[in-house]
Structure formats: structure tokens, C-alpha cells
Design an enzyme around this catalytic site. Sequence first.
Site, PDB file in Angstrom:
ATOM      1  N   GLU A   1       0.818  -1.111   0.340  1.00 54.76           N
ATOM      2  CA  GLU A   1       0.175   0.013  -0.069  1.00 54.76           C
ATOM      3  C   GLU A   1       0.533   1.067   0.358  1.00 54.76           C
ATOM      4  O   GLU A   1       0.722   2.174   0.869  1.00 54.76           O
ATOM      5  CB  GLU A   1      -0.977   0.003   1.277  1.00 54.76           C
ATOM      6  CG  GLU A   1      -1.579  -1.340   1.234  1.00 54.76           C
ATOM      7  CD  GLU A   1      -3.424  -0.893   2.563  1.00 54.76           C
ATOM      8  OE1 GLU A   1      -2.565  -1.036   3.638  1.00 54.76           O
ATOM      9  OE2 GLU A   1      -3.641  -1.209   1.967  1.00 54.76           O
TER      10      GLU A   1
ATOM     11  N   GLU B 241      -6.780  -7.835  -0.882  1.00 53.74           N
ATOM     12  CA  GLU B 241      -7.173  -8.094   0.128  1.00 53.74           C
ATOM     13  C   GLU B 241      -9.033  -7.644  -0.160  1.00 53.74           C
ATOM     14  O   GLU B 241      -8.732  -5.865  -0.056  1.00 53.74           O
ATOM     15  CB  GLU B 241      -6.817  -5.807   1.031  1.00 53.74           C
ATOM     16  CG  GLU B 241      -5.185  -6.567   1.320  1.00 53.74           C
ATOM     17  CD  GLU B 241      -4.815  -6.024   2.709  1.00 53.74           C
ATOM     18  OE1 GLU B 241      -5.238  -4.882   2.607  1.00 53.74           O
ATOM     19  OE2 GLU B 241      -3.431  -6.241   3.314  1.00 53.74           O
TER      20      GLU B 241
END
Length: 603
Positions: A183, A258
Site C-alpha cells: 500500500e 485484500e
Amino acid sequence: MKKLILGGMLALSCWMGQSADAQSKHTFALSKEAFLLDGKPFQMISGEMHPARIPHEYWRHRIQMAKAMGCNTIAAYVFWNYHEQVKGQFDFTTGNHNIAAFIKIAQEEGMWVLLRPGPYVCAEWEFGGLPPYLLQTPDIKVRCMDPRYMEAVTRYVNELSKAVKPLLVTNGGPVVMAQVENEYGSYGNDKNYLYALKELWVKNGIDVPFYTADGATAYMLEAGSVPGAAIGLDSGGSEEDFAAAAKQNPDVPSFSSESYPGWLTHWGEQWQRPGVDGILKEVKFLMDTKRSFNLYVIHGGTNFGFTAGANSGGKGYEPDVTSYDYDAPINEQGNATPKYEALRKLLASYLPKGKKLPAMPKPIPAVSFPEVTLTPFTSVWDHLPEAVHAVQPQPFEAYGQDYGFMLYKTRLIGHKSGKLAIKELHDYATVFLNGKYIGKIDRRLGEKSIDLPKSDVKDPVLEILVEGMGRINFAEAMIDRKGITDRVTLNGMTLMNWDVYGLPMKENYIGQLSASGNHADKAGQFFKASFQLDKTGDTYIDMSSFKKGIVWVNGHNLGRYWEIGPQKRLYCPAPWLKQGSNEIIVFDLHQETAAAVKGEQTL
């Protein structure tokens, strides 16, 4: 679209037909639109779990649970700071640190593996997996090309690569992809860092395809992606999300790296309990469109010891609870939940005719035990180490301490009472004047000061006992040193000349505590008792009668408890217990009198 549907049909046959057996060597590659296992489109149905959060005795059980729900892949974070707890000393071989053993078990169970090695991982884990020793360098910058950071990263990548290289799919293992950072588009834009990191893995023989993982927004994808790496979306739940990935790079496949069946919980909140409808809808979309995905998390486990992280959202400092149950399909203790059953039913509906999901393994037995009263047996004040003198207080890291507590002590000269302010307390302090408890200061609530009463002592003694809670693991506030990070003032006057006592409260310190009663009326007590078990099993220690502190059972640190909740029970796995007598020790910042605990079978 026709091509996608055809590929999807092949992917479905691949989903259940190709397992990560150790007998034959496989290939894994990226095409423009698909992941290719042995040259055929392959749909990863992944469930994430973290070896450090699960007692290693239960690794196989949890992997079997994921397989029985319909997964063919396990995603696993590697927490750098768990494996390099002392600078330059790595552990990839003992107990829960044996990442290779975890991967081998996944392969034995016929599962593929997505490796998420960081160096930064987020994960609601202390400092996002980065080792706290980095913060001993006052001006260090992380997650970028700062040479001091990269020197440490290089050392980590070199060592981890040795452990996992034999387990890559290219070497007959189950690891099909490795993630580059995590991320990153939510944090920074040093593309040179991402490129250097990928090249570092390649240089160390990590020759499987790579992927990145970012939110499905243009700026995050631009800042966080790497040429040639698959694009993971956190999460990918719509055609718009996947279109954003294709716009960023149309030449690599994308997937939902995710998809969230649950969510994290901070101290002082209600338990986060997302319903099942949202994740069922997302998984159905992903199955219908034949896209790969990873459930973050299928099983969360526990933030044992001092490993829980923290956020710094709109509310300031938000420390995470000890349980990483996450309201996941498989709960903290490893049991199936209604969410698990619903997802299992949905995934089973996509199986080819005549195929069935494997049976679930038997649940891990749980036990309870009746109330036992813990009595004070000594205090932190009777077990202080040698002091370090400092003109002004410094944070934990300046003294080489990573976790635990630190006591700062000085005599008041000049001002003797009034407004005491701690400039950047991290994170929770109990304040004493001449040995008497005055009150607490809690960073979580934005508290920065407390009023000191007048004293009839000529040079009053001020003591500030600071607990370092989890370091922030996400976004721009990650440089989160612990203790008193700047200075202490009294009515604006900077207080000088401190004695500093480091209290990391490691297992050896707890094991050597001896009984004493010199400070029995001063907050900061250790409590002890034993409880009897006819047979072992998982249990939860109910701490409802205590206030704020840490629990050790048979020398194992179960983690933090806090009366503000929502968590009041701490998970204690059966391998840490024994038939007969079991010792429990509690350190509480506020409790001064005897109180009871008991063993329960659920969180």
C-alpha cells in the site's frame, strides 16, 4: 469478454484441480489478463493468515480450515521486526519464527502461497513490521531511499531470501508470487525505492512474479505500482476498481489483494462486526467474473506480547486491541463462524459437478477454570534497574529499548506545583509526587498535562511511569518513538536532570521477580496466583476485575488488557498450558488490591 469467460472456465477447473503438491514442478506466470499456472488461467482463492499471530502448533489446523472453506491459496505476511528483534540477529528457524515450516505445511496441504514480505506490511502490527531499532537514528526516514534505512532493508531481504528461495514455485515450492512493499501509494511516491526493492529481491534469487497492493484510486495506483508487477487492489469489489487497475497498466493482470470479511478494533471502541452481506456480495462478484482474490483476513489470530499496532486517524492516536479476531470467518481460537459457513456455501456452489470441499478439521478443544484470586506479591518500584542520568528525558529508542515501560524521575527545583505538561507523551503515563499517585495522562484522549498539588517537601520527587503502546503502523505518522519524546515542563519551566529506568518487561525479568512489600500501597503492582487444570485446552483469561496492564501465563506474554474495553478476555492457547498447576502473573498500572480472574472458553 468471450476470451474472459473461456479463461474463467479454465480457471475454475484449475481452481480445484491443481494443488501445490511437492512431487511435481509447476510454472506460474502473468499474462495480460490472467494468472497462468502451468500455462493455463488460474483463479487464486486466497485466505490470509499470519504465522507470527498463530501458535505454530496450530498452523496446519488453520490452513486446513482455509482449504475446507474453499481456498486454494494462503497469503502470509512476514513481520520483519518479529524475525530481527536485535539488530543483525535473525531468527527464521525457531517456533513461530520458522516461516519456511509454515510454507511447507501449506504445500503439504495442497495450497499455493502468496508471500507478503514487506519490508513494511501495515497489518495492525507494531510499526507496520519495521524494527524499532531504526528509530535509534534520530533523523531517519523510512520507506524511501534513505541509505540508513536501505542498509537495514538489504540485510533483511538477504536473510529472508535464504529462507524462502527453496520454496518458490520455480524451485518446486508453493510460493507463486511475492509482494513489493505494501500500500505504498497511501504513504509516499519514491518510485526509486520501489524499483530498488524489487531489484533487491531479484538479486537474491526471488524469481517468481511480483505484485503490488494499493487502494483502487488513480493516485495510489500511480504512486504504488511497479512495471511488470501484477496489480493488487485493496479491495477490488467492482468493475470500476478493475478498470482503474487496467488504466494504470493494461499489460498485467489485477486481483483483489485484500477483500475484507471483517475489520480491526481499537481500545475504547465497540467491537467491529461487519455483517456477512457485504463480503458475500463482493466474493460473488469476484467468482462470477472469474477474478482472483485474497480474503484479508480469513483468520486473524492474536497480537501476543507487545506486537499490537496503532492508527492515527481523525481521532489522533488509536491503539489496537490484543485480539486480532478481526471478526474473520475463522475466529481467534480457530473455530468456524456463521461468516465462514456462508462463504463456504457460496464457494462450494461454484465447484464442478460432483466435486466437494474437504471436511473441516476437528475444533481445538477449549477449557475453562474457576475464579482464582491474584494477590499483590511485589511492585515495579522494588525491581528497578540501574538508572541512566539524562539532562532531559529521551524516548525509549535513545536507550536502546523497544517495548514495555520506562520510568522518568526528577526532583523539582524552582516550581514545585502547578501545570505539569509532557510534550509528546507516547503513550500512557501514571504520575507520582513524593510516591503518591496523582493521576494519568493518556495520549489516546489527547491529554497532555496534569495539575501537581502543593507539597510540604522542600524538593518534591516527581516520577512519571510511561507505557509505550503500539507504534503507529499506517500513513504519515509512522515515526512514533515511545516514552517522553521531547520534554517535561512545570508552569512553562523545562524540568532538567532526570534518572531514567528502562523496563522492557521481557520474559526473563518477569521470571526473576521476587516477593517484596516495600511499596504495597503504590500503584504499579505485580499480582500472582496459580490455577489448576485437569486437562489442557485453549482458554481465555477474563481480566474484568483488573484495570490496565499485561498478563503472563507460564512465562508467556498474552498481551495487554484495559478496562475501557471492548476486550476483557485474553486468549491463552493450549500449548502454553500444562496439566496441574499453571502460574499467572499480572502487572497492573492502577490496581492495588487482590482481584480474581477466571478461564472462559470464548472471547
